[in-house]
Design a protein around this motif. Structure first.
Motif, PDB file in Angstrom:
ATOM      1  N   ASP A   1      15.186  35.552 -39.352  1.00 65.79           N
ATOM      2  CA  ASP A   1      14.501  35.744 -40.628  1.00 65.79           C
ATOM      3  C   ASP A   1      13.497  36.899 -40.527  1.00 65.79           C
ATOM      4  O   ASP A   1      12.391  36.829 -41.059  1.00 65.79           O
ATOM      5  CB  ASP A   1      13.816  34.461 -41.086  1.00 65.79           C
ATOM      6  CG  ASP A   1      14.807  33.373 -41.460  1.00 65.79           C
ATOM      7  OD1 ASP A   1      15.916  33.714 -41.919  1.00 65.79           O
ATOM      8  OD2 ASP A   1      14.484  32.178 -41.278  1.00 65.79           O
ATOM      9  N   GLY A   2      13.885  37.940 -39.790  1.00 65.34           N
ATOM     10  CA  GLY A   2      13.067  39.133 -39.654  1.00 65.34           C
ATOM     11  C   GLY A   2      12.031  39.098 -38.554  1.00 65.34           C
ATOM     12  O   GLY A   2      11.412  40.101 -38.258  1.00 65.34           O
ATOM     13  N   ARG A   3      11.819  37.942 -37.945  1.00 62.76           N
ATOM     14  CA  ARG A   3      10.819  37.815 -36.875  1.00 62.76           C
ATOM     15  C   ARG A   3      11.508  37.803 -35.529  1.00 62.76           C
ATOM     16  O   ARG A   3      12.550  37.189 -35.362  1.00 62.76           O
ATOM     17  CB  ARG A   3      10.019  36.524 -37.064  1.00 62.76           C
ATOM     18  CG  ARG A   3       9.334  36.532 -38.414  1.00 62.76           C
ATOM     19  CD  ARG A   3       7.953  36.054 -38.537  1.00 62.76           C
ATOM     20  NE  ARG A   3       7.094  36.128 -37.407  1.00 62.76           N
ATOM     21  CZ  ARG A   3       6.153  35.232 -37.183  1.00 62.76           C
ATOM     22  NH1 ARG A   3       6.021  34.194 -37.965  1.00 62.76           N
ATOM     23  NH2 ARG A   3       5.342  35.377 -36.160  1.00 62.76           N
ATOM     24  N   ARG A   4      10.916  38.459 -34.567  1.00 64.05           N
ATOM     25  CA  ARG A   4      11.530  38.528 -33.240  1.00 64.05           C
ATOM     26  C   ARG A   4      11.331  37.222 -32.472  1.00 64.05           C
ATOM     27  O   ARG A   4      10.256  36.630 -32.503  1.00 64.05           O
ATOM     28  CB  ARG A   4      10.984  39.719 -32.471  1.00 64.05           C
ATOM     29  CG  ARG A   4       9.484  39.791 -32.428  1.00 64.05           C
ATOM     30  CD  ARG A   4       9.032  41.133 -31.923  1.00 64.05           C
ATOM     31  NE  ARG A   4       7.581  41.252 -32.065  1.00 64.05           N
ATOM     32  CZ  ARG A   4       6.827  41.960 -31.282  1.00 64.05           C
ATOM     33  NH1 ARG A   4       7.363  42.643 -30.290  1.00 64.05           N
ATOM     34  NH2 ARG A   4       5.535  42.028 -31.472  1.00 64.05           N
ATOM     35  N   VAL A   5      12.414  36.790 -31.834  1.00 67.40           N
ATOM     36  CA  VAL A   5      12.398  35.543 -31.073  1.00 67.40           C
ATOM     37  C   VAL A   5      13.232  35.701 -29.805  1.00 67.40           C
ATOM     38  O   VAL A   5      14.132  36.538 -29.738  1.00 67.40           O
ATOM     39  CB  VAL A   5      12.952  34.354 -31.892  1.00 67.40           C
ATOM     40  CG1 VAL A   5      12.112  34.071 -33.124  1.00 67.40           C
ATOM     41  CG2 VAL A   5      14.401  34.577 -32.264  1.00 67.40           C
TER      42      VAL A   5
ATOM     43  N   ILE B   1      15.006  46.950 -28.485  1.00 65.19           N
ATOM     44  CA  ILE B   1      15.206  47.506 -29.830  1.00 65.19           C
ATOM     45  C   ILE B   1      14.940  46.446 -30.899  1.00 65.19           C
ATOM     46  O   ILE B   1      14.223  46.713 -31.870  1.00 65.19           O
ATOM     47  CB  ILE B   1      16.615  48.117 -29.960  1.00 65.19           C
ATOM     48  CG1 ILE B   1      16.671  49.415 -29.139  1.00 65.19           C
ATOM     49  CG2 ILE B   1      16.987  48.368 -31.416  1.00 65.19           C
ATOM     50  CD1 ILE B   1      18.049  50.027 -29.018  1.00 65.19           C
ATOM     51  N   CYS B   2      15.481  45.254 -30.737  1.00 64.93           N
ATOM     52  CA  CYS B   2      15.220  44.189 -31.721  1.00 64.93           C
ATOM     53  C   CYS B   2      13.732  43.864 -31.778  1.00 64.93           C
ATOM     54  O   CYS B   2      13.174  43.662 -32.861  1.00 64.93           O
ATOM     55  CB  CYS B   2      16.028  42.940 -31.382  1.00 64.93           C
ATOM     56  SG  CYS B   2      17.767  43.063 -31.844  1.00 64.93           S
TER      57      CYS B   2
ATOM     58  N   ILE C   1      20.092  35.566 -38.979  1.00 65.13           N
ATOM     59  CA  ILE C   1      19.976  36.049 -37.607  1.00 65.13           C
ATOM     60  C   ILE C   1      20.485  37.485 -37.562  1.00 65.13           C
ATOM     61  O   ILE C   1      21.568  37.771 -38.063  1.00 65.13           O
ATOM     62  CB  ILE C   1      20.799  35.154 -36.653  1.00 65.13           C
ATOM     63  CG1 ILE C   1      20.314  33.709 -36.742  1.00 65.13           C
ATOM     64  CG2 ILE C   1      20.746  35.685 -35.228  1.00 65.13           C
ATOM     65  CD1 ILE C   1      21.341  32.688 -36.300  1.00 65.13           C
ATOM     66  N   THR C   2      19.688  38.364 -36.960  1.00 67.02           N
ATOM     67  CA  THR C   2      20.103  39.754 -36.798  1.00 67.02           C
ATOM     68  C   THR C   2      20.058  40.093 -35.318  1.00 67.02           C
ATOM     69  O   THR C   2      19.029  39.928 -34.673  1.00 67.02           O
ATOM     70  CB  THR C   2      19.193  40.722 -37.575  1.00 67.02           C
ATOM     71  OG1 THR C   2      19.167  40.322 -38.946  1.00 67.02           O
ATOM     72  CG2 THR C   2      19.690  42.152 -37.478  1.00 67.02           C
TER      73      THR C   2
END
Length: 163
Positions: free
Chosen positions: A51-55, A105-106, A70-71
């Protein structure tokens, strides 16, 4: 179960409820950009955007993310038109062996979104430039690089931010 990854819906049948998001991405969806570096959330090689937040995807159960977007690094940019962070890493040689690069990068994409929202880091003082070298290093400190390509990552991220 259903996962939305890089804008596409995927139905996973027979997935063990103990499967991490990282393992589901790599083993079931064959998206191998996110890497298993430590399996403890300490290195950041498995970083994806949720959802746009890094995890750290090695710490999250896939089954808990059925309503999330998820991206992965594969979902950033397009063939022939890389994401600005990817282009920055290419232009500034922000990688060596490349193992940590997808997570870096993410994380940088998520970090730039945080900066855009004005979120401070642990290193931020009143009036600080949220994209100073010190700020970028602090904000990216959860992603480790064994090759020590850090000096080139900072200008790569700065370029992606348009600075």
């Amino acid at each position: 179960m259903r996962l939305t990854v890089n804008g596409a819906q995927h139905h996973l049948v027979g997935l063990d409820p103990r499967t991490t998001l990282l393992d589901a991405l790599r083993e079931r969806l064959h998206l191998t950009g996110a890497k298993n570096g430590c399996d403890h959330g300490q290195c950041g090689a498995c970083t994806v955007l949720l959802d746009g937040r890094r995890v750290n995807s090695c710490l999250i159960l896939a089954i808990t993310q059925q309503d999330a977007e998820i991206t992965t690094v594969e979902g950033l940019g397009h063939k022939g038109e890389p994401h600005p962070v990817q282009q920055g890493f290419l232009d500034h040689d922000g990688f060596q062996c490349g193992y940590c690069t997808p997570g870096q990068i993410c994380s940088a994409v998520g970090m730039l979104d945080e900066v855009g929202k004005g979120w401070p880091s642990a290193a931020t003082s009143d009036g600080d430039d949220l994209l100073s070298d010190a700020e970028i290093r602090e904000r990216m400190s959860g992603n480790l690089c064994r090759c020590a390509a850090y000096p080139n990552m900072v200008p790569a991220i700065r370029q992606a931010a348009g600075r």
